[in-house]
Design an enzyme around this catalytic site. Structure first.
Site, PDB file in Angstrom:
ATOM      1  N   ASP A 160      -7.935  21.608 -12.308  1.00  0.00           N
ATOM      2  CA  ASP A 160      -8.089  20.373 -13.084  1.00  0.00           C
ATOM      3  C   ASP A 160      -7.571  20.684 -14.486  1.00  0.00           C
ATOM      4  O   ASP A 160      -8.186  21.431 -15.249  1.00  0.00           O
ATOM      5  CB  ASP A 160      -9.557  19.937 -13.106  1.00  0.00           C
ATOM      6  CG  ASP A 160      -9.761  18.617 -13.858  1.00  0.00           C
ATOM      7  OD1 ASP A 160      -8.906  18.258 -14.682  1.00  0.00           O
ATOM      8  OD2 ASP A 160     -10.799  17.965 -13.636  1.00  0.00           O
TER       9      ASP A 160
ATOM     10  N   ARG B 234       0.834  -1.209   0.000  1.00  0.00           N
ATOM     11  CA  ARG B 234       0.000   0.000   0.000  1.00  0.00           C
ATOM     12  C   ARG B 234       0.867   1.258   0.000  1.00  0.00           C
ATOM     13  O   ARG B 234       0.485   2.283  -0.546  1.00  0.00           O
ATOM     14  CB  ARG B 234      -0.971  -0.024   1.186  1.00  0.00           C
ATOM     15  CG  ARG B 234      -1.782   1.237   1.327  1.00  0.00           C
ATOM     16  CD  ARG B 234      -3.161   1.072   1.976  1.00  0.00           C
ATOM     17  NE  ARG B 234      -3.266   0.051   2.985  1.00  0.00           N
ATOM     18  CZ  ARG B 234      -2.810   0.157   4.243  1.00  0.00           C
ATOM     19  NH1 ARG B 234      -2.213   1.258   4.639  1.00  0.00           N
ATOM     20  NH2 ARG B 234      -2.964  -0.828   5.087  1.00  0.00           N
TER      21      ARG B 234
ATOM     22  N   LYS C  99      -7.212   9.837 -19.134  1.00  0.00           N
ATOM     23  CA  LYS C  99      -7.399  10.492 -20.429  1.00  0.00           C
ATOM     24  C   LYS C  99      -6.061  10.519 -21.189  1.00  0.00           C
ATOM     25  O   LYS C  99      -5.449   9.481 -21.341  1.00  0.00           O
ATOM     26  CB  LYS C  99      -8.017  11.877 -20.203  1.00  0.00           C
ATOM     27  CG  LYS C  99      -9.221  11.861 -19.237  1.00  0.00           C
ATOM     28  CD  LYS C  99     -10.410  11.072 -19.776  1.00  0.00           C
ATOM     29  CE  LYS C  99     -11.485  10.803 -18.718  1.00  0.00           C
ATOM     30  NZ  LYS C  99     -11.997  11.958 -18.015  1.00  0.00           N
TER      31      LYS C  99
ATOM     32  N   TYR D  16     -16.321  19.383 -15.693  1.00  0.00           N
ATOM     33  CA  TYR D  16     -16.536  17.941 -15.784  1.00  0.00           C
ATOM     34  C   TYR D  16     -17.705  17.537 -14.878  1.00  0.00           C
ATOM     35  O   TYR D  16     -17.668  17.773 -13.665  1.00  0.00           O
ATOM     36  CB  TYR D  16     -15.255  17.206 -15.390  1.00  0.00           C
ATOM     37  CG  TYR D  16     -15.419  15.712 -15.322  1.00  0.00           C
ATOM     38  CD1 TYR D  16     -15.615  14.978 -16.484  1.00  0.00           C
ATOM     39  CD2 TYR D  16     -15.415  15.038 -14.102  1.00  0.00           C
ATOM     40  CE1 TYR D  16     -15.794  13.601 -16.430  1.00  0.00           C
ATOM     41  CE2 TYR D  16     -15.584  13.666 -14.041  1.00  0.00           C
ATOM     42  CZ  TYR D  16     -15.782  12.959 -15.213  1.00  0.00           C
ATOM     43  OH  TYR D  16     -15.966  11.604 -15.155  1.00  0.00           O
TER      44      TYR D  16
END
Ligand SMILES: *Cc1c(COP(=O)(O)O)cnc(C)c1O
Length: 378
Positions: free
Chosen positions: A178, A55, A203, A107
């Site tokens: 963003d 982790r 993306k 978005y």
């Protein structure tokens, strides 16, 4: 088109995966590190101090973070298992009763989740068109976070990062950008005053429509908010898997090349559509006629990205008829992949005009893409 001086070194950084060589074999591709746990020696000392548990310790995740943090001129970077996990990691640092100012018309997934989150946590949420700095100033008051997206999805609005950074400072907020549509190749928001930059690496950063990933990078790694984000990711376990990180790094090796082609093709397509008799409006910051063009040239270098929207004449019926005729552009959500996609956003999001089609331009031959659009809208 002018190319950023940095692009040369970015090309090299990405092509060589920041110089990663497998130390065991000399392989030029780093191996997938599948182990979730690592042994200690007979004195109970870890064989490798950087490898205790999966982790916290995965070399591929670290490598991906280093590559992207360098590209963003950041002090530190963190990968997440999706873009939305990165969005949520930032928002969760806001205390109950705090305030978030978020750009409207961004978005949809971020808008929807932030609304639900703020409602649940009694956080005051102000939504405003941040491309209009006067509108932002008129509603700005003490806040924890100012959240903007530039260019915005699906309206391709350009937001003044420096202007927003000044406003954020005056109200005690951190500016988060963003920058998914810009990619780390075309813009570095931290250089323009942002505190944190966010990407959906699903993306263009990955670019092959086969990995979900998110990324955050910061200007100041000792900032309290960044420490909270980092500690919470480790403790709460919103980490990326090793195989996904391996695929992501493989995809990123061609990132500058793909972004260059996508941007060049998107501009050609935008120019073609802008002069087409069946088109009402083209939304793309690369067009000199776009209201955000002059500003975009000051905060983007080397191109304007592969995302654009077009409003066709004849309303929703004409738009749906046109996408039904497209052959190369695949009718699917998402963006930034090597294959071109088209989406009728109104089908998903009622406030988007019915005649708007969002195009994600891939790396196919632009002449083929233009011919496909031409036969569909003519
Ligand atoms: C896709 C997207 C997101 C969300 O990212 P996921 O990887 O799908 O979770 C956030 N912001 C923008 C601009 C996006 O396009």
């Amino acid at each position: 088109m002018s190319r950023h001086k940095n692009l040369t070194s970015l090309d090299t950084l990405f092509a060589q995966a920041n110089g990663a060589i497998d130390p065991q074999t000399g392989g030029v591709v780093p191996p997938i590190q599948s182990s979730t746990t690592f042994v200690r020696d007979e004195d109970n000392v870890p064989l490798s101090p950087d490898h205790i548990y999966g982790r916290d310790d995965n070399d591929l995740v670290r490598l991906g973070e280093q590559m992207l943090a360098k590209a963003e001129h950041a002090e530190d970077g963190l990968l997440f298992p999706s873009g939305m996990a990165a969005v949520a990691a930032v928002m969760r640092t806001v205390p109950n009763g705090g305030r978030i100012i978020q750009q409207s018309g961004i978005y949809w997934g971020a808008t929807k989740w932030t609304r639900e989150f703020c409602e649940r946590r009694e956080i005051d949420l102000i939504e405003v068109d941040c491309a209009d700095l006067d509108a932002l100033r008129s509603v700005a008051k003490d806040a924890d976070i100012l959240w903007i997206e530039t260019p915005s999805n699906p309206y391709l609005k350009t937001v003044d990062i420096r202007g927003c950074a000044e406003i954020a400072k005056s109200i005690g907020a951190d500016l988060v950008v963003d920058s998914t549509a810009a990619t780390p190749v075309l813009s570095q928001p931290l250089d323009h005053g942002a505190d944190i930059v966010m990407h959906s690496a699903t993306k263009a950063i990955n670019g092959h429509s086969d990995v979900l990933a998110g990324f955050l990078a910061c200007k100041n790694e000792s900032a309290k908010r960044w420490e909270m984000i980092k500690t919470d990711r480790q403790g709460a376990g919103a980490v990326m898997g090793s195989f996904e990180a391996w695929l992501l790094i493989r995809g990123m090796r061609t990132l500058p090349l793909r972004v260059e082609r996508m941007s060049d093709s998107a501009l050609q397509i935008a120019e073609f559509l802008a002069q087409h008799p069946n088109v009402e409006n083209v939304l793309y910051p690369g067009l000199p006629s776009d209201p955000g063009h002059a500003l975009a040239t000051t905060q983007m270098t080397g191109g304007f990205g592969g995302l654009l929207s077009v409003q066709v004449k004849g309303g929703g019926d004409a738009a749906l008829a046109a996408i039904g005729k497209l052959n190369l552009f695949k009718r699917a959500t998402s963006l930034g992949g090597v294959e071109s996609l088209v989406e009728h956003r109104h089908t998903i999001e009622a406030t988007v005009p019915k005649n708007l089609l969002r195009l994600s331009v891939g790396i196919e031959n632009p002449i083929d893409l233009i011919a496909d659009l031409d036969q569909a809208i003519s």
